[in-house]
Motif scaffolding. Structure first.
Motif, PDB file in Angstrom:
ATOM      1  N   LEU A 179       1.015  -1.083   0.102  1.00  0.00           N
ATOM      2  CA  LEU A 179      -0.042   0.109  -0.070  1.00  0.00           C
ATOM      3  C   LEU A 179       0.836   1.481  -0.010  1.00  0.00           C
ATOM      4  CD1 LEU A 179      -2.501   1.404  -0.115  1.00  0.00           C
ATOM      5  CD2 LEU A 179      -2.871   0.803   2.632  1.00  0.00           C
ATOM      6  N   ALA A 180       2.133   1.223   0.766  1.00  0.00           N
ATOM      7  CA  ALA A 180       2.873   2.389   0.844  1.00  0.00           C
ATOM      8  C   ALA A 180       3.599   2.618  -0.258  1.00  0.00           C
ATOM      9  CB  ALA A 180       4.149   2.007   1.856  1.00  0.00           C
ATOM     10  N   ALA A 181       3.891   1.626  -1.051  1.00  0.00           N
ATOM     11  CA  ALA A 181       4.380   1.692  -2.323  1.00  0.00           C
ATOM     12  C   ALA A 181       3.525   1.925  -3.592  1.00  0.00           C
ATOM     13  CB  ALA A 181       5.059   0.091  -3.201  1.00  0.00           C
ATOM     14  N   LEU A 182       2.323   1.733  -3.305  1.00  0.00           N
ATOM     15  CA  LEU A 182       1.179   2.257  -4.279  1.00  0.00           C
ATOM     16  C   LEU A 182       1.187   3.745  -3.914  1.00  0.00           C
ATOM     17  CD1 LEU A 182      -1.279   1.957  -6.330  1.00  0.00           C
ATOM     18  CD2 LEU A 182      -2.778   1.298  -4.407  1.00  0.00           C
ATOM     19  N   VAL A 183       1.051   4.133  -2.918  1.00  0.00           N
ATOM     20  CA  VAL A 183       0.978   5.573  -2.422  1.00  0.00           C
ATOM     21  C   VAL A 183       1.962   6.455  -3.220  1.00  0.00           C
ATOM     22  CG1 VAL A 183       0.995   7.351  -0.861  1.00  0.00           C
ATOM     23  CG2 VAL A 183      -0.560   5.341  -0.270  1.00  0.00           C
TER      24      VAL A 183
ATOM     25  N   GLU B 203      -2.460  -7.560   0.561  1.00  0.00           N
ATOM     26  CA  GLU B 203      -1.147  -7.167  -0.203  1.00  0.00           C
ATOM     27  C   GLU B 203      -1.100  -7.524  -1.816  1.00  0.00           C
ATOM     28  OE1 GLU B 203       2.299  -5.630   1.615  1.00  0.00           O
ATOM     29  OE2 GLU B 203       0.040  -4.805   1.700  1.00  0.00           O
ATOM     30  N   LEU B 204      -1.751  -8.580  -2.114  1.00  0.00           N
ATOM     31  CA  LEU B 204      -1.614  -9.163  -3.428  1.00  0.00           C
ATOM     32  C   LEU B 204      -2.467  -7.907  -4.375  1.00  0.00           C
ATOM     33  CD1 LEU B 204      -1.018 -11.894  -4.978  1.00  0.00           C
ATOM     34  CD2 LEU B 204      -3.322 -12.634  -4.458  1.00  0.00           C
ATOM     35  N   ALA B 205      -3.551  -7.686  -3.709  1.00  0.00           N
ATOM     36  CA  ALA B 205      -4.318  -6.851  -4.584  1.00  0.00           C
ATOM     37  C   ALA B 205      -3.537  -5.318  -4.843  1.00  0.00           C
ATOM     38  CB  ALA B 205      -5.718  -6.495  -4.066  1.00  0.00           C
ATOM     39  N   TRP B 206      -3.171  -4.891  -3.498  1.00  0.00           N
ATOM     40  CA  TRP B 206      -2.571  -3.746  -3.626  1.00  0.00           C
ATOM     41  C   TRP B 206      -1.098  -3.775  -4.571  1.00  0.00           C
ATOM     42  CZ3 TRP B 206      -5.260   0.022  -1.999  1.00  0.00           C
ATOM     43  CH2 TRP B 206      -5.948  -0.162  -1.105  1.00  0.00           C
ATOM     44  N   GLN B 207      -0.443  -4.953  -4.717  1.00  0.00           N
ATOM     45  CA  GLN B 207       0.437  -5.046  -5.345  1.00  0.00           C
ATOM     46  C   GLN B 207       0.222  -5.128  -6.934  1.00  0.00           C
ATOM     47  OE1 GLN B 207       2.358  -9.067  -5.531  1.00  0.00           O
ATOM     48  NE2 GLN B 207       4.416  -8.016  -5.898  1.00  0.00           N
TER      49      GLN B 207
ATOM     50  N   LEU C 103      -2.580  -3.469  -8.133  1.00  0.00           N
ATOM     51  CA  LEU C 103      -2.911  -2.215  -8.486  1.00  0.00           C
ATOM     52  C   LEU C 103      -1.799  -1.548  -8.829  1.00  0.00           C
ATOM     53  CD1 LEU C 103      -5.483  -1.429  -5.898  1.00  0.00           C
ATOM     54  CD2 LEU C 103      -5.840  -1.295  -8.340  1.00  0.00           C
ATOM     55  N   ARG C 104      -0.472  -1.578  -8.300  1.00  0.00           N
ATOM     56  CA  ARG C 104       0.637  -0.667  -8.838  1.00  0.00           C
ATOM     57  C   ARG C 104       0.986  -1.030 -10.181  1.00  0.00           C
ATOM     58  NH1 ARG C 104       5.327  -2.546  -5.126  1.00  0.00           N
ATOM     59  NH2 ARG C 104       6.235  -1.342  -6.294  1.00  0.00           N
ATOM     60  N   ASN C 105       1.008  -2.279 -10.687  1.00  0.00           N
ATOM     61  CA  ASN C 105       1.085  -2.367 -12.053  1.00  0.00           C
ATOM     62  C   ASN C 105       0.085  -1.825 -12.933  1.00  0.00           C
ATOM     63  OD1 ASN C 105       3.420  -3.853 -11.498  1.00  0.00           O
ATOM     64  ND2 ASN C 105       2.493  -5.788 -11.303  1.00  0.00           N
ATOM     65  N   TRP C 106      -1.311  -2.230 -12.451  1.00  0.00           N
ATOM     66  CA  TRP C 106      -2.249  -1.859 -13.218  1.00  0.00           C
ATOM     67  C   TRP C 106      -2.406  -0.206 -13.307  1.00  0.00           C
ATOM     68  CZ3 TRP C 106      -7.450   0.276 -13.106  1.00  0.00           C
ATOM     69  CH2 TRP C 106      -8.211  -0.178 -14.270  1.00  0.00           C
ATOM     70  N   LEU C 107      -2.408   0.504 -12.194  1.00  0.00           N
ATOM     71  CA  LEU C 107      -2.547   1.914 -12.314  1.00  0.00           C
ATOM     72  C   LEU C 107      -1.370   2.617 -12.987  1.00  0.00           C
ATOM     73  CD1 LEU C 107      -3.895   2.743  -8.869  1.00  0.00           C
ATOM     74  CD2 LEU C 107      -5.053   3.078 -11.058  1.00  0.00           C
ATOM     75  N   GLY C 108      -0.223   2.005 -13.065  1.00  0.00           N
ATOM     76  CA  GLY C 108       1.024   2.362 -13.831  1.00  0.00           C
ATOM     77  C   GLY C 108       0.795   2.608 -15.405  1.00  0.00           C
ATOM     78  N   LEU C 109      -0.380   1.611 -15.865  1.00  0.00           N
ATOM     79  CA  LEU C 109      -0.318   1.789 -17.157  1.00  0.00           C
ATOM     80  C   LEU C 109      -1.493   2.616 -17.495  1.00  0.00           C
ATOM     81  CD1 LEU C 109       0.079  -2.078 -17.871  1.00  0.00           C
ATOM     82  CD2 LEU C 109       1.481  -0.075 -18.811  1.00  0.00           C
ATOM     83  N   PHE C 110      -2.530   2.764 -16.566  1.00  0.00           N
ATOM     84  CA  PHE C 110      -3.861   3.151 -16.658  1.00  0.00           C
ATOM     85  C   PHE C 110      -3.869   4.700 -17.674  1.00  0.00           C
ATOM     86  CE2 PHE C 110      -7.710   5.413 -15.444  1.00  0.00           C
ATOM     87  CZ  PHE C 110      -8.654   4.570 -15.373  1.00  0.00           C
ATOM     88  N   PRO C 111      -4.772   4.733 -18.601  1.00  0.00           N
ATOM     89  CA  PRO C 111      -5.929   4.134 -18.846  1.00  0.00           C
ATOM     90  C   PRO C 111      -5.798   2.782 -19.854  1.00  0.00           C
ATOM     91  CG  PRO C 111      -5.828   5.909 -20.091  1.00  0.00           C
ATOM     92  CD  PRO C 111      -4.787   6.018 -19.236  1.00  0.00           C
TER      93      PRO C 111
ATOM     94  N   VAL D 276       9.853   5.225 -14.751  1.00  0.00           N
ATOM     95  CA  VAL D 276      10.044   3.605 -15.066  1.00  0.00           C
ATOM     96  C   VAL D 276       9.208   3.156 -13.772  1.00  0.00           C
ATOM     97  CG1 VAL D 276      11.486   1.867 -15.128  1.00  0.00           C
ATOM     98  CG2 VAL D 276      12.147   3.899 -16.143  1.00  0.00           C
ATOM     99  N   LEU D 277       8.273   2.252 -14.221  1.00  0.00           N
ATOM    100  CA  LEU D 277       7.516   1.600 -12.807  1.00  0.00           C
ATOM    101  C   LEU D 277       7.839  -0.018 -13.166  1.00  0.00           C
ATOM    102  CD1 LEU D 277       4.168   3.465 -13.235  1.00  0.00           C
ATOM    103  CD2 LEU D 277       5.968   3.656 -11.590  1.00  0.00           C
ATOM    104  N   PRO D 278       7.630  -0.737 -11.960  1.00  0.00           N
ATOM    105  CA  PRO D 278       7.468  -0.261 -10.795  1.00  0.00           C
ATOM    106  C   PRO D 278       8.811   0.610 -10.178  1.00  0.00           C
ATOM    107  CG  PRO D 278       8.072  -2.549 -10.721  1.00  0.00           C
ATOM    108  CD  PRO D 278       7.841  -1.990 -12.170  1.00  0.00           C
ATOM    109  N   LEU D 279       8.494   1.711  -9.336  1.00  0.00           N
ATOM    110  CA  LEU D 279       9.259   2.531  -9.134  1.00  0.00           C
ATOM    111  C   LEU D 279      10.052   2.128  -7.672  1.00  0.00           C
ATOM    112  CD1 LEU D 279      10.618   5.486  -9.390  1.00  0.00           C
ATOM    113  CD2 LEU D 279       8.763   6.345  -8.181  1.00  0.00           C
ATOM    114  N   VAL D 280       9.056   1.589  -6.628  1.00  0.00           N
ATOM    115  CA  VAL D 280       9.424   1.162  -5.487  1.00  0.00           C
ATOM    116  C   VAL D 280       9.985  -0.098  -5.268  1.00  0.00           C
ATOM    117  CG1 VAL D 280       8.698   1.115  -3.067  1.00  0.00           C
ATOM    118  CG2 VAL D 280       7.766   2.694  -4.568  1.00  0.00           C
ATOM    119  N   CYS D 281      11.232  -0.228  -4.690  1.00  0.00           N
ATOM    120  CA  CYS D 281      11.646  -1.693  -4.323  1.00  0.00           C
ATOM    121  C   CYS D 281      12.061  -1.848  -2.959  1.00  0.00           C
ATOM    122  CB  CYS D 281      12.634  -2.248  -5.437  1.00  0.00           C
ATOM    123  SG  CYS D 281      14.225  -1.221  -5.231  1.00  0.00           S
ATOM    124  N   SER D 282      12.140  -2.998  -2.602  1.00  0.00           N
ATOM    125  CA  SER D 282      12.774  -3.326  -0.967  1.00  0.00           C
ATOM    126  C   SER D 282      14.070  -2.780  -0.931  1.00  0.00           C
ATOM    127  CB  SER D 282      12.678  -4.896  -0.613  1.00  0.00           C
ATOM    128  OG  SER D 282      13.404  -5.452  -1.480  1.00  0.00           O
TER     129      SER D 282
END
Length: 324
Positions: free
Chosen positions: A40-44, A108-112, A114-122, A270-276
């Motif tokens: 969720l933090a990564a998505l934010v 977490e599965l869904a938030w993760q 969403l990160r991919n999906w919203l990165g491409l949206f629309p 470039v997405l995903p932007l956040v990593c551990s």
């Protein structure tokens, strides 16, 4: 905002203050629950970066934190991130209600996803957008259609779309069992050509083709990178964000604000932007370190831009940086 495909446009949630068709940030805020998780933090952070990337200016704060189940007050033109315990592990929803977009998930599965999906949206596929879908539906049905709700299976990318006509009311559910392969409105089948999914997880290959341009604290927001094969052509890219496995909410807000500013000044996102932290692999990265100190401070060490401070002063430091 009349339909979800307008999300990242000035017809949607982005603010065009002087009617020049350019975005100056979000009309409202990104509302985030105070109980945060890694995905969720990564998505934010990535959502704030996308807002910055689509804009020529930003108003701060961009992110606001709320307690409880829902913010006490929500400004029009905002995005609200919220947990919904009724949703399955892989399911997320986008709901448009009175110029407010509610994004919900529960795991977490869904938030993760969403990160991919919203990165491409629309974009729904490499060459098919949500607007294309609306145009197809409008043509088939013979009247304008808007999309009020999207239910996404973030693992299979199955899409359920709630469509309506501004003049005729609800049309019911539009179901796509294989992204855009077959749709059904009120029992009426509508056939679509099948497309391949976009390759989402490709940042490493992009990062490997890029060479760092010796960042320093004096040129923080310009020419972060240039392309290796085209040294004369600057390609500024938002730095990778190294996130703790159990991020605090103030850490998330600080990183979101700074990342939005980097994205504002960048020519590529470039997405995903956040990593551990463990997966940074020597890339130029932006990190937060929590440490007891009277004044927050910024250091650049071994290609790591580190903002150090406490829960109470980190956001103040972020403000000074993104206004730099």
């Amino acid at each position: 905002m009349h339909s979800l495909e307008q999300l990242f446009t000035v017809k949607g949630l982005l603010n065009d203050k002087n009617n020049d068709k350019l975005s100056e940030g979000l009309k409202g805020f990104i509302y985030v629950p105070e109980q945060i998780s890694y995905e969720l933090a990564a998505l934010v952070i990535e959502l704030a970066s996308r807002i910055g990337y689509e804009s020529v200016a930003l108003d701060y704060p961009l992110v606001k934190v709320y307690s409880g189940d829902y913010p006490a007050e929500v400004k029009q033109g905002s995005i609200v991130l919220k947990r919904d315990s009724n949703l399955a592990a892989e399911t997320a929803e986008l709901i448009l209600n009175n110029s407010i977009v509610l994004i919900t998930a529960n795991y977490e599965l869904a938030w993760q996803g969403l990160r991919n999906w919203l990165g491409l949206f629309p974009y729904l596929t490499a060459c098919y957008t949500l607007l294309d879908l609306i145009n197809e539906l409008s043509s088939q049905l013979g009247h304008p259609v808007v999309i009020d709700k999207l239910k996404i299976n973030t693992q299979t990318f199955t899409l359920k779309v709630a469509a309506s006509c501004p003049f005729r009311g609800e049309l019911g559910s539009v179901n796509s069992p294989s992204i855009i392969e077959r749709l059904c409105i009120n029992g009426q089948d509508i056939a679509f050509e099948s497309y391949d999914l976009v390759e989402i997880n490709c940042p490493q290959a992009v990062q490997n083709s890029i060479r760092q341009n010796s960042p320093n604290l004096g040129n923080l927001f310009n020419q972060h990178y240039w392309e290796q094969n085209k040294p004369a052509l600057a390609a500024t890219i938002t730095p990778v964000v190294g996130l703790n496995a159990n991020p605090a909410i103030f850490e998330t807000v600080a990183l979101a604000h700074i990342s939005a500013r980097f994205a504002l000044e960048s020519t590529e996102l470039v997405l995903p932007l956040v990593c551990s932290q463990a997966d940074l692999d020597g890339q130029f990265s932006l990190q937060v370190r929590v440490e007891q100190t009277d004044n927050p401070y910024l250091t650049l060490r071994d290609d790591q831009l580190i903002l150090t401070g406490t829960a109470s002063n980190l956001e103040l430091a972020a403000r000074e940086i993104y206004l730099n």
